[in-house]
Design a protein around this motif. Structure first.
Motif, PDB file in Angstrom:
ATOM      1  N   ARG A   1       0.771  -1.201   0.161  1.00 43.15           N
ATOM      2  CA  ARG A   1      -0.011   0.062  -0.094  1.00 43.15           C
ATOM      3  C   ARG A   1       0.906   1.244   0.125  1.00 43.15           C
ATOM      4  N   VAL A   2       0.300   2.186  -0.779  1.00 43.92           N
ATOM      5  CA  VAL A   2       1.393   3.398  -1.005  1.00 43.92           C
ATOM      6  C   VAL A   2       0.707   4.639  -0.387  1.00 43.92           C
ATOM      7  N   GLU A   3       1.323   5.493   0.333  1.00 43.61           N
ATOM      8  CA  GLU A   3       0.987   6.719   0.719  1.00 43.61           C
ATOM      9  C   GLU A   3       1.420   7.760  -0.423  1.00 43.61           C
ATOM     10  N   LEU A   4       0.756   8.355  -1.232  1.00 46.86           N
ATOM     11  CA  LEU A   4       1.251   9.024  -2.343  1.00 46.86           C
ATOM     12  C   LEU A   4       1.980  10.542  -1.571  1.00 46.86           C
ATOM     13  N   GLY A   5       1.023  10.925  -0.859  1.00 45.35           N
ATOM     14  CA  GLY A   5       1.779  12.182  -0.106  1.00 45.35           C
ATOM     15  C   GLY A   5       3.381  11.906   0.065  1.00 45.35           C
ATOM     16  N   ALA A   6       3.425  10.875   1.045  1.00 44.74           N
ATOM     17  CA  ALA A   6       4.794  10.997   1.518  1.00 44.74           C
ATOM     18  C   ALA A   6       6.087  10.475   0.152  1.00 44.74           C
ATOM     19  N   LEU A   7       5.176   9.563  -0.692  1.00 37.93           N
ATOM     20  CA  LEU A   7       5.969   9.296  -2.034  1.00 37.93           C
ATOM     21  C   LEU A   7       6.383  10.132  -2.608  1.00 37.93           C
ATOM     22  N   ILE A   8       5.529  11.429  -3.006  1.00 36.88           N
ATOM     23  CA  ILE A   8       5.955  12.554  -3.643  1.00 36.88           C
ATOM     24  C   ILE A   8       6.843  13.484  -3.034  1.00 36.88           C
TER      25      ILE A   8
ATOM     26  N   ALA B   1      -2.425   4.743  -2.788  1.00 38.89           N
ATOM     27  CA  ALA B   1      -3.061   3.750  -3.928  1.00 38.89           C
ATOM     28  C   ALA B   1      -2.643   2.330  -3.537  1.00 38.89           C
ATOM     29  N   PRO B   2      -3.235   1.257  -4.152  1.00 42.43           N
ATOM     30  CA  PRO B   2      -3.556  -0.027  -3.506  1.00 42.43           C
ATOM     31  C   PRO B   2      -2.051  -0.836  -3.746  1.00 42.43           C
ATOM     32  N   MET B   3      -1.163  -0.176  -4.684  1.00 44.60           N
ATOM     33  CA  MET B   3       0.143  -1.235  -5.043  1.00 44.60           C
ATOM     34  C   MET B   3       1.001  -0.431  -5.818  1.00 44.60           C
ATOM     35  N   GLY B   4       2.311  -0.794  -6.059  1.00 51.35           N
ATOM     36  CA  GLY B   4       3.042  -0.424  -6.868  1.00 51.35           C
ATOM     37  C   GLY B   4       3.875   0.985  -6.429  1.00 51.35           C
ATOM     38  N   GLY B   5       4.315   1.301  -5.280  1.00 53.71           N
ATOM     39  CA  GLY B   5       5.048   1.994  -4.816  1.00 53.71           C
ATOM     40  C   GLY B   5       6.286   2.348  -5.630  1.00 53.71           C
ATOM     41  N   ARG B   6       7.142   1.527  -5.753  1.00 58.33           N
ATOM     42  CA  ARG B   6       8.428   1.592  -6.570  1.00 58.33           C
ATOM     43  C   ARG B   6       8.097   2.083  -7.918  1.00 58.33           C
ATOM     44  N   LEU B   7       7.147   1.350  -8.820  1.00 59.42           N
ATOM     45  CA  LEU B   7       6.565   1.832 -10.030  1.00 59.42           C
ATOM     46  C   LEU B   7       6.091   3.292 -10.104  1.00 59.42           C
TER      47      LEU B   7
ATOM     48  N   ALA C   1       1.085  -0.670 -15.347  1.00 58.95           N
ATOM     49  CA  ALA C   1       1.127  -1.854 -14.396  1.00 58.95           C
ATOM     50  C   ALA C   1       0.541  -1.714 -13.114  1.00 58.95           C
ATOM     51  N   VAL C   2       0.287  -0.474 -12.562  1.00 59.79           N
ATOM     52  CA  VAL C   2      -0.508  -0.287 -11.437  1.00 59.79           C
ATOM     53  C   VAL C   2      -1.817   0.057 -11.551  1.00 59.79           C
ATOM     54  N   GLY C   3      -2.384  -0.217 -12.895  1.00 61.66           N
ATOM     55  CA  GLY C   3      -3.803   0.227 -13.100  1.00 61.66           C
ATOM     56  C   GLY C   3      -3.944   1.861 -13.161  1.00 61.66           C
TER      57      GLY C   3
ATOM     58  N   GLY D   1       1.801  28.492 -21.746  1.00 65.13           N
ATOM     59  CA  GLY D   1       3.386  28.219 -21.972  1.00 65.13           C
ATOM     60  C   GLY D   1       3.669  27.095 -21.116  1.00 65.13           C
ATOM     61  N   GLY D   2       4.516  26.147 -21.448  1.00 61.95           N
ATOM     62  CA  GLY D   2       4.915  25.132 -20.371  1.00 61.95           C
ATOM     63  C   GLY D   2       4.560  23.820 -20.867  1.00 61.95           C
ATOM     64  N   PHE D   3       4.723  22.843 -20.162  1.00 59.78           N
ATOM     65  CA  PHE D   3       4.275  21.354 -20.177  1.00 59.78           C
ATOM     66  C   PHE D   3       3.854  20.783 -18.890  1.00 59.78           C
ATOM     67  N   ILE D   4       2.733  20.000 -19.236  1.00 61.42           N
ATOM     68  CA  ILE D   4       2.100  19.468 -18.068  1.00 61.42           C
ATOM     69  C   ILE D   4       1.912  17.792 -18.189  1.00 61.42           C
ATOM     70  N   VAL D   5       2.363  17.227 -17.466  1.00 61.44           N
ATOM     71  CA  VAL D   5       2.136  15.744 -17.146  1.00 61.44           C
ATOM     72  C   VAL D   5       1.248  15.315 -16.086  1.00 61.44           C
ATOM     73  N   THR D   6       0.300  14.619 -16.240  1.00 61.52           N
ATOM     74  CA  THR D   6      -0.697  14.043 -15.343  1.00 61.52           C
ATOM     75  C   THR D   6      -0.665  12.463 -15.330  1.00 61.52           C
ATOM     76  N   LEU D   7      -0.392  12.087 -13.928  1.00 63.45           N
ATOM     77  CA  LEU D   7      -0.383  10.560 -13.525  1.00 63.45           C
ATOM     78  C   LEU D   7      -1.658  10.474 -12.769  1.00 63.45           C
ATOM     79  N   SER D   8      -2.318   9.533 -13.225  1.00 67.75           N
ATOM     80  CA  SER D   8      -3.644   9.086 -12.666  1.00 67.75           C
ATOM     81  C   SER D   8      -3.563   7.525 -12.066  1.00 67.75           C
ATOM     82  N   LEU D   9      -4.275   7.461 -10.708  1.00 71.28           N
ATOM     83  CA  LEU D   9      -4.234   6.329 -10.247  1.00 71.28           C
ATOM     84  C   LEU D   9      -5.476   5.997  -9.561  1.00 71.28           C
ATOM     85  N   PRO D  10      -5.979   4.795  -9.527  1.00 69.03           N
ATOM     86  CA  PRO D  10      -7.214   4.293  -8.803  1.00 69.03           C
ATOM     87  C   PRO D  10      -6.859   4.440  -7.243  1.00 69.03           C
ATOM     88  N   LEU D  11      -8.119   4.975  -6.372  1.00 65.60           N
ATOM     89  CA  LEU D  11      -7.822   5.303  -5.227  1.00 65.60           C
ATOM     90  C   LEU D  11      -7.893   3.828  -4.298  1.00 65.60           C
ATOM     91  N   ASP D  12      -7.197   3.765  -3.038  1.00 67.00           N
ATOM     92  CA  ASP D  12      -7.163   2.537  -2.638  1.00 67.00           C
ATOM     93  C   ASP D  12      -8.477   2.257  -1.705  1.00 67.00           C
TER      94      ASP D  12
END
Length: 498
Positions: A348-355, A383-389, A474-476, A487-498
């Motif tokens: 299980r991944v706590e996204l705030g701490a991971l960021i 997130a439910p899984m895949g902290g390293r990914l 791989a993590v859904g 101006g500039g660039f934006i990248v969005t990573l979306s994940l299912p909630l745990d």
């Protein structure tokens, strides 16, 4: 186009679609059969009723002449007259309403054949009054009244009043009520709604029981399939301990469960072998690279500083070694990414701490480039899984943003929590990407770092965003990129909630 061609086939193969078809048939079939058999029953009853009416009207025509002389016949002799014309299964009732009686006197029973108890006669008179027949007679006292009025007598038997023959005389209005006993089973149903027939009720009960059993089986099958899918996900994500085959409750799916376990074992074994091979390959390459670097040390001491050609050769060797190091790291990361895709980490991944951890790892690089790296968390999320990914994907996106961000600018990493998904948004104020090239930025070995718009500090092989995309899938999750309107660039990573 191929997907559109396959869609009707997929819909037909859907168990839900087939279940809806069966449900529609369950609803339509009994309605169709009921309407069809009801019409047939009405036709049969009509023929039977007509035969009974003809029999009753025949008796009425014969007695009509006698009723014309009813004023001259003593009342006690009227019963004998009726008995002379009474036949088996036909009942005769004689009613009378005098002209000189009270206005609300109504009709009185005078005689009957066969004889009927007075209480039963009153019961029948109430039925005739409730049906409006007596009121019609009181108004006209003329014309035959063909009827089909069912009367359930107090003795439990039933009869059908088929006609009433009124005759006006000097003393008043005589009315001959003709009815037929409903003794036969077919006759007993005359005048009753079709759904009250015993065979119809028995058939309906059997059908409802059958439909209930089928619906119960269908519901249990659907619930079993949902449980089967949920168990498969739980075992695959290691939220459920044990083998899938041990938890399957549908015997017919035992083979599928065992095949799933074998596939899961194969994927995990392959992922382990890939990780081990990546580690061994990296170690095998780094050993000779380290040897070459050590061998270069005495050579540098013997090459004079003014020997430009030799110094240039040494620099070329150093650049080649650095690039080989980068290639070894990229190959190691690629193998790890493939292994993690086959067997993603399930913690299980706590996204705030991971960021925060990933941003901290890039803090020194951002400072060197004179770029501010800022985090804006919009609430806690996991997130439910895949902290390293997830961390590796975010690392690649931030590294890409820092490499293009101009000095003095800001790169923001924002966490947005929705109702079903959580978004990690990385935005910079760099030059962005040519719209024609946007569809290709997540492809393998795609890089635009040779256009002079970036700070090239490390070897690049065009794998960063490709690895990020594979990791998120791989993590859904998913990853998207777009140019910012200002101006500039934006990248969005979306994940299912745990």
């Amino acid at each position: 186009m191929p997907d559109q061609g396959r869609r009707p086939h997929r819909i037909w193969r859907s168990l839900t679609f087939r279940g809806l078809i069966v449900l529609a048939l369950f609803v339509a079939l009994p309605a169709f059969l009921y309407v069809t058999f009801r019409q047939a029953d009405l036709d049969r009853q009509h023929l039977l009723l007509e035969s009974i009416r003809v029999k009753g009207l025949t008796v009425g025509r014969v007695l009509e002449e006698r009723l014309q002389r009813a004023d001259q016949i003593p009342l006690f002799r009227l019963g004998e007259e009726l008995a002379r014309f009474q036949t088996e299964g036909v009942s005769l009732r004689l009613l009378f309403r005098p002209h000189d009686g009270p206005a609300d006197a109504g009709f009185l029973y005078v005689s009957s054949a066969p004889a009927v108890m007075p209480a039963d006669l009153e019961y029948e008179r109430q039925h005739l009054a409730a049906a409006g027949v007596l009121a019609q007679l009181e108004a006209t006292c003329s014309g035959d009244l063909p009827l089909a009025l069912r009367v359930d007598r107090a003795d439990g038997q039933a009869e059908l009043i088929t006609s009433i023959t009124p005759v006006r005389t000097a003393r008043g209005c005589w009315a001959l009520v003709i009815s037929s006993d409903l003794a036969a089973p077919a006759e007993q149903r005359l005048g009753k709604p079709y759904w009250q027939a015993p065979e119809v009720q028995i058939a309906a009960a059997i059908y409802l029981i059958f439909a209930g059993i089928v619906l119960l089986i269908a519901f249990d099958l659907a619930r079993g399939l949902r449980r089967f899918a949920a168990t498969a996900r739980g075992v695959a994500e290691r939220r459920i301990e044990g083998r899938f085959a041990q938890r399957n409750r549908i015997p017919e799916l035992d083979g599928v469960a065992r095949a799933f376990d074998r596939m899961e074992d194969g994927l995990r074994s392959t992922a382990g072998e890939l990780r081990l091979a990546a580690e061994e390959s990296a170690h095998a390459f780094k050993t000779p690279l380290g040897t070459i670097r050590q061998a270069m040390v005495p050579l540098r001491g013997r090459v004079a500083a003014e020997d430009a050609r030799s110094q240039q050769a040494l620099q070329a060797i150093d650049d080649a070694l650095e690039r080989l190091d980068g290639l070894v790291r990229a190959a190691r990361n690629l193998d790890d990414a493939v292994a993690d895709r086959l067997d993603p980490p399930r913690e299980r991944v706590e996204l705030g701490a991971l960021i925060e951890d990933v941003v901290d790892a890039h803090a020194s690089d951002a400072a060197t480039r004179n770029v501010t790296l800022r985090v804006a968390a919009g609430g806690e999320a996991s997130a439910p899984m895949g902290g390293r990914l997830i961390a590796a994907a975010l690392d690649q996106v931030i590294e890409n943003a820092l490499s293009y961000a101009p000095a003095g600018s800001v790169v923001t990493v924002t966490l947005h929590r929705g109702t079903r998904r959580v978004l990690i948004v990385v935005a910079d104020t760099g030059p962005g990407v040519d719209p024609a090239l946007l569809p290709h930025i997540f492809q393998r070995h795609t890089s635009f770092r040779d256009d002079g718009r970036h700070d090239d500090r490390l070897p690049n092989f065009g794998l960063g965003l490709w690895v990020a995309k594979r990791n998120m899938e791989a993590v859904g999750g998913a990853i998207e990129a777009a140019n910012r309107p200002g101006g500039g660039f934006i990248v969005t990573l979306s994940l299912p909630l745990d």
